[in-house]
Design a protein around this motif. Sequence first.
Motif, mmCIF file in Angstrom:
data_model
loop_
_atom_site.group_PDB
_atom_site.id
_atom_site.type_symbol
_atom_site.label_atom_id
_atom_site.label_comp_id
_atom_site.label_asym_id
_atom_site.label_seq_id
_atom_site.Cartn_x
_atom_site.Cartn_y
_atom_site.Cartn_z
ATOM 1 N N GLY A 18 -0.579 -4.028 -30.842
ATOM 2 C CA GLY A 18 -0.459 -3.171 -29.671
ATOM 3 C C GLY A 18 0.708 -2.207 -29.718
ATOM 4 N N TYR A 45 -5.707 -0.275 -33.734
ATOM 5 C CA TYR A 45 -4.961 -0.958 -32.677
ATOM 6 C C TYR A 45 -5.927 -1.680 -31.735
ATOM 7 N N VAL A 47 -4.586 -3.008 -28.606
ATOM 8 C CA VAL A 47 -4.042 -2.830 -27.255
ATOM 9 C C VAL A 47 -3.234 -1.541 -27.217
ATOM 10 N N TRP A 202 4.982 -1.313 -33.929
ATOM 11 C CA TRP A 202 3.962 -1.994 -33.126
ATOM 12 C C TRP A 202 4.407 -3.399 -32.749
ATOM 13 N N VAL A 215 -2.365 -10.198 -22.246
ATOM 14 C CA VAL A 215 -1.340 -9.308 -22.781
ATOM 15 C C VAL A 215 -0.048 -9.448 -21.980
#
Length: 304
Positions: A18, A45, A47, A202, A215
């Motif tokens: 993410g 990716y 997220v 990231w 998340v």
Amino acid sequence: MKPKFTNPFEAPGKWFKGNFHLHTRTSDGGVWVEDAVRLYRERGYDVLAITDHINTNDIDGLSDKKMLVINGAELHPPFHKRINPNVEYHICAIGLKHGEPFTRKSMRNVQDCLDYIHKVGAVAIMAHPKDVSLNVKKEMLDLKHLSGLEVWTYLSEIDCDKGNNEQEWAEGMANGMFLTAVGSDDTHWAARHGWQEAFGSWTMLKMPSLTEANVLEALRSGMTYASGGPVVKDFRVVDGQAKIKCSPVNRIHFKCLDERLNCWAKLDTTITSHTADVSHWKWVRAVVVDANGRKAWTNPISVK
């Protein structure tokens, strides 16, 4: 004081990639929201949080089964000017609802801002502290409802060589403040950078599935590691021995406060694992460095 994080490498679930700091034409970015999402999706990716300055976005329909798009904003409560000559904090609020009103009270000072983020169920991340000359002891240690800190901010690195915020993160830990390690691009799609500030940093999150609730919980509980290149495959403590497995790197460092144990690869070779006795430490974290100088940072885990 020990960290209260869950070790993600010992938890069930999958790893998801993410980015939690990105701007679009809603504020001062160079592309529209839809284009930003497409570009990060093409890079694999899982997220993506859209964090325009003091603005949320309509992200309806932008998520799919492979990529979750989350609303957020970068908020800027003022520094105490007698301490810091810079104008404001940079706080990424992850998990806001579109159209969330930013009241004058919520922006009056940094604690009111963090209280507001917490009240609406979002997660607060301290953005690029070195870039804004954050005084950790005077401007961060007393803050409540701050969950994470950008250990590596790619735009700050390519723009002014201030992207590595490990020192500020470590100073917080030395004073009992354990914040989740986050790696973020702070993408602005600036022409002067040739868009190079994208895809350079990231956050890896260990989660049971790809949902916004998972998340936010991963960011709160330290179920992450931050990276600008290397992959951390495993990190844990067994009978006082810190053990790590990773992609090929040149250096592995185990750290706790001012103590560190180092392992270097021989010239023109790489290493992918290391074990060291940390039984006399309360906790340990790892930093791995590849042949190009790119790093990854784990969150601290308890030893005893």
